[in-house]
Write a protein that holds these residues in place. Structure first.
Motif, short mmCIF file in Angstrom:
data_model
loop_
_atom_site.label_atom_id
_atom_site.label_comp_id
_atom_site.label_asym_id
_atom_site.label_seq_id
_atom_site.Cartn_x
_atom_site.Cartn_y
_atom_site.Cartn_z
N HIS A 66 69.33 73.41 29.39
CA HIS A 66 69.22 73.13 31.00
C HIS A 66 67.81 73.88 31.40
O HIS A 66 67.25 72.87 31.87
CB HIS A 66 70.47 73.73 31.91
N ARG A 79 64.74 71.68 29.84
CA ARG A 79 64.74 70.63 30.51
C ARG A 79 64.22 70.53 32.02
O ARG A 79 63.40 69.53 32.55
CB ARG A 79 66.03 69.67 30.34
N THR A 80 64.93 71.44 32.76
CA THR A 80 64.40 71.57 34.12
C THR A 80 62.92 72.03 34.31
O THR A 80 62.25 71.26 35.04
CB THR A 80 65.12 72.70 34.76
N ASN A 81 62.30 72.78 33.48
CA ASN A 81 60.94 73.28 33.41
C ASN A 81 59.88 71.85 33.08
O ASN A 81 59.12 71.64 33.48
CB ASN A 81 60.83 74.26 32.38
N ALA A 82 60.57 71.07 31.99
CA ALA A 82 59.84 69.89 31.73
C ALA A 82 59.69 68.71 32.88
O ALA A 82 58.55 68.41 33.21
CB ALA A 82 60.57 69.31 30.54
N ARG A 83 61.05 68.90 33.19
CA ARG A 83 60.80 68.00 34.72
C ARG A 83 59.96 68.49 35.64
O ARG A 83 59.24 67.63 36.31
CB ARG A 83 62.29 67.79 35.15
N ASP A 84 60.14 69.61 36.06
CA ASP A 84 59.34 70.18 37.07
C ASP A 84 57.79 70.15 36.83
O ASP A 84 56.86 69.83 37.52
CB ASP A 84 59.50 71.58 37.42
N ASN A 85 57.31 70.44 35.50
CA ASN A 85 55.88 70.17 35.14
C ASN A 85 55.71 68.75 35.19
O ASN A 85 54.37 68.45 35.51
CB ASN A 85 55.76 70.81 33.70
N PHE A 86 56.40 67.88 34.68
CA PHE A 86 55.99 66.34 34.89
C PHE A 86 55.77 65.93 36.42
O PHE A 86 54.80 65.47 36.63
CB PHE A 86 57.19 65.57 34.44
N TYR A 87 56.78 66.47 37.30
CA TYR A 87 56.41 66.09 38.94
C TYR A 87 55.15 66.74 39.35
O TYR A 87 54.21 66.23 39.98
CB TYR A 87 57.73 66.29 39.44
#
Length: 64
Positions: free
Chosen positions: A40, A43-51
């Motif tokens: 979790h 994945r949350t860090n990857a999502r935040d970095n993407f945005y």
């Protein structure tokens, strides 16, 4: 007929129940942490970095 002595089984159910509960709660806690920090959070860090990267590109494109 000879009388046989049978040990009383009092307390064995309680000990077994406490052992089972302790093991299940311990394993549940370990598995929950493995999911949280192993899946979790990354994945949350990857999502935040993407945005964040997407927003920086948008801001650079419009010159803000």
């Amino acid at each position: 007929m000879a009388a046989t002595t049978i040990r009383p089984i009092t307390g064995m159910l309680r000990r077994g129940l406490m052992l089972d509960l302790g093991i299940s709660l311990g394993l549940g806690f370990v598995m929950a942490n493995a999911y949280w920090y192993g899946y979790h959070v990354p994945r949350t860090n990857a999502r935040d970095n993407f945005y964040k990267k997407l927003e920086e590109e948008r801001a650079a494109r419009i010159g803000a």
